[in-house]
Design a protein around this motif. Structure first.
Motif, short mmCIF file in Angstrom:
data_model
loop_
_atom_site.label_atom_id
_atom_site.label_comp_id
_atom_site.label_asym_id
_atom_site.label_seq_id
_atom_site.Cartn_x
_atom_site.Cartn_y
_atom_site.Cartn_z
N ILE A 35 1.00 -1.20 0.06
CA ILE A 35 -0.06 0.05 0.11
C ILE A 35 0.97 1.30 -0.02
O ILE A 35 1.64 1.65 1.19
N PRO A 36 0.73 2.13 -0.88
CA PRO A 36 1.64 3.07 -1.20
C PRO A 36 1.23 4.40 -0.18
O PRO A 36 0.16 4.41 -0.04
N ALA A 37 2.26 5.13 0.24
CA ALA A 37 2.12 6.27 1.26
C ALA A 37 2.27 7.60 0.18
O ALA A 37 3.58 7.56 -0.18
N ARG A 38 1.79 8.65 0.75
CA ARG A 38 2.30 9.89 0.21
C ARG A 38 2.27 10.61 1.74
O ARG A 38 1.40 10.55 2.45
N PHE A 39 2.88 12.06 1.70
CA PHE A 39 3.04 12.75 3.03
C PHE A 39 2.56 14.29 2.53
O PHE A 39 3.06 14.79 1.68
N VAL A 40 1.59 14.55 3.42
CA VAL A 40 1.12 16.13 3.17
C VAL A 40 1.25 16.95 4.49
O VAL A 40 0.78 16.42 5.52
N THR A 41 1.79 17.98 4.22
CA THR A 41 2.00 18.87 5.30
C THR A 41 1.65 20.32 5.28
O THR A 41 1.75 20.59 4.07
N ASN A 42 1.29 21.28 6.06
CA ASN A 42 0.89 22.39 5.93
C ASN A 42 2.06 23.28 6.56
O ASN A 42 1.85 24.56 6.56
N SER A 43 3.18 22.56 6.98
CA SER A 43 4.37 23.49 7.33
C SER A 43 4.68 24.35 6.44
O SER A 43 5.12 24.05 5.22
N THR A 44 4.87 25.66 6.88
CA THR A 44 5.46 26.78 5.86
C THR A 44 6.68 27.50 6.73
O THR A 44 7.04 28.60 6.09
N ARG A 45 7.33 26.58 7.31
CA ARG A 45 8.50 27.34 8.08
C ARG A 45 9.63 26.53 7.64
O ARG A 45 10.84 26.79 7.88
N LEU A 46 9.58 25.35 6.78
CA LEU A 46 10.79 24.43 6.50
C LEU A 46 10.30 24.19 5.06
O LEU A 46 9.55 24.14 4.55
N THR A 47 11.85 24.25 4.51
CA THR A 47 11.61 23.91 3.10
C THR A 47 11.60 22.31 2.88
O THR A 47 11.58 21.45 3.76
N ARG A 48 11.25 21.90 1.72
CA ARG A 48 11.04 20.19 1.73
C ARG A 48 12.26 19.51 1.73
O ARG A 48 12.07 18.43 2.50
N GLY A 49 13.39 19.96 1.52
CA GLY A 49 14.80 19.51 1.69
C GLY A 49 14.93 19.22 3.41
O GLY A 49 15.37 18.31 3.93
N SER A 176 -7.46 22.71 1.00
CA SER A 176 -7.76 22.82 -0.37
C SER A 176 -7.94 21.37 -1.10
O SER A 176 -7.04 20.59 -0.92
N SER A 177 -9.04 21.21 -1.70
CA SER A 177 -9.14 19.67 -2.52
C SER A 177 -8.12 19.68 -3.52
O SER A 177 -7.63 18.49 -3.67
N GLU A 178 -7.82 20.56 -4.11
CA GLU A 178 -6.56 20.63 -5.04
C GLU A 178 -5.19 19.90 -4.57
O GLU A 178 -4.60 19.24 -5.11
N PHE A 179 -4.81 20.44 -3.33
CA PHE A 179 -3.79 20.15 -2.65
C PHE A 179 -3.65 18.38 -2.35
O PHE A 179 -2.91 17.81 -2.53
N PHE A 180 -4.88 18.28 -1.93
CA PHE A 180 -4.93 16.78 -1.45
C PHE A 180 -5.09 16.00 -2.78
O PHE A 180 -4.35 14.91 -2.86
N LEU A 181 -5.73 16.31 -3.87
CA LEU A 181 -5.88 15.57 -5.07
C LEU A 181 -4.39 15.34 -5.67
O LEU A 181 -4.30 14.32 -6.42
N ALA A 182 -3.53 16.55 -5.65
CA ALA A 182 -2.35 16.47 -6.49
C ALA A 182 -1.35 15.31 -5.66
O ALA A 182 -0.82 14.44 -6.38
N ALA A 183 -1.67 14.92 -4.42
CA ALA A 183 -1.10 13.78 -3.71
C ALA A 183 -1.76 12.48 -4.14
O ALA A 183 -1.04 11.34 -4.38
N ASP A 204 -7.15 18.42 8.17
CA ASP A 204 -6.77 17.07 7.57
C ASP A 204 -7.83 16.22 7.34
O ASP A 204 -7.99 15.90 6.12
N VAL A 205 -8.84 16.09 8.11
CA VAL A 205 -10.02 15.02 7.98
C VAL A 205 -11.11 15.72 7.24
O VAL A 205 -11.44 14.97 6.32
N CYS A 206 -11.59 16.78 7.61
CA CYS A 206 -12.92 17.36 6.99
C CYS A 206 -12.36 17.70 5.74
O CYS A 206 -13.06 17.42 4.47
N GLY A 207 -11.27 18.18 5.49
CA GLY A 207 -10.63 18.86 4.05
C GLY A 207 -10.41 17.36 3.16
O GLY A 207 -10.89 17.43 2.17
N ALA A 208 -10.01 16.21 3.80
CA ALA A 208 -10.06 15.24 2.85
C ALA A 208 -11.37 14.57 2.47
O ALA A 208 -11.44 14.12 1.46
#
Length: 250
Positions: A35-49, A176-183, A204-208
């Motif tokens: 079962i593949p997994a993806r990781f979605v965060t709303n953190s905007t204080r750190l770069t992806r790296g 945003s639905s677009e954010f979830f759907l990109a993942a 997280d939950v209601c948005g999804a």
């Protein structure tokens, strides 16, 4: 049947620089089950790296292409529309947009700016909005957990600018639905076959759920008693820990 999983990070897989009980085992169990997994965060204080490196130090191996952040979504949005941003973001992520600066601004981009959320900075954004620039926000979270306490997140500052300028922001992160759907699209699965696991009932939950995914709330991180009432009427599931979540998924 659930064939793919999206995970929030802080409060679900780790907190305070330490993995939560069962986090490593959860990822290994899903991998073993195919079962593949993806990781979605709303953190905007750190770069992806920086996020990838933090996870690696905790023994949580995540590929960069499997991590979805608001900064990446914001870059894609700005580039697609050829917009130069006026930034009110955390100093640590300003470099993510350095190549997009120069020339008159075409949009106000808001992140969790931390101590930079001062009157002068917000007022400058307000005046630009009155001049007709759109407001882009890398999320709308009300608060986050820091050092065991709740702190204001980007949402209240976004709401203040929306109220003052009499406009609505374009939200580029959760919920945003677009954010979830990109993942979800990166999994090559339909939304109804994917579960989102998070500790924030609204973002997280209601948005999804609104995006057509399964929504799973775990009672860790920023979870607060009573959050059940926010998700259960919409079909969300609630579990005490990741072990119970994985049992449900498998």
């Amino acid at each position: 049947m659930i064939h793919g999983v999206l995970f929030d990070l802080e409060g679900v897989l780790y907190t305070g620089g330490h993995p939560l009980p069962g986090a490593r085992e959860a990822l290994l169990s899903l991998r073993a089950a195919g079962i593949p997994a993806r990781f979605v965060t709303n953190s905007t204080r750190l770069t992806r790296g920086a996020i990838i490196n933090r996870l690696a130090r905790m023994g949580l191996e995540v590929s960069p292409q499997h991590l979805f952040t608001p900064a990446v979504a914001a870059r894609n949005y700005l580039i697609a529309r050829k917009l130069t941003p006026h930034l009110l973001v955390h100093a640590d992520v300003q470099g993510e947009f350095a190549d997009l600066l120069g020339g008159p601004p075409g949009a106000v981009l808001l992140g969790d700016a931390g101590k930079a959320f001062g009157y002068e900075a917000l007022n400058e954004c307000f005046r630009l909005l009155l001049d007709g620039l759109p407001l882009l926000s890398m999320g709308s979270n009300r608060y986050f957990r820091e050092n065991g306490q709740l702190s204001l997140d980007i949402g209240p500052f976004m709401a203040a600018l929306e109220y003052a300028a009499e406009m609505e922001a374009v939200v580029l992160g959760k919920p945003s639905s677009e954010f979830f759907l990109a993942a979800v699209n990166s999994l090559n699965l339909p939304p109804q076959d994917v579960a989102m696991v998070g500790d924030d009932a609204e973002m997280d939950v209601c948005g999804a759920l609104a995006a057509g995914l399964h929504g799973v709330l775990v009672r860790t991180g920023k979870y607060r008693p009573g959050d059940e009432a926010k998700v259960m009427p919409h079909g969300g599931r609630i579990f005490d820990d990741l072990d119970a979540v994985i049992d449900y998924i498998l």
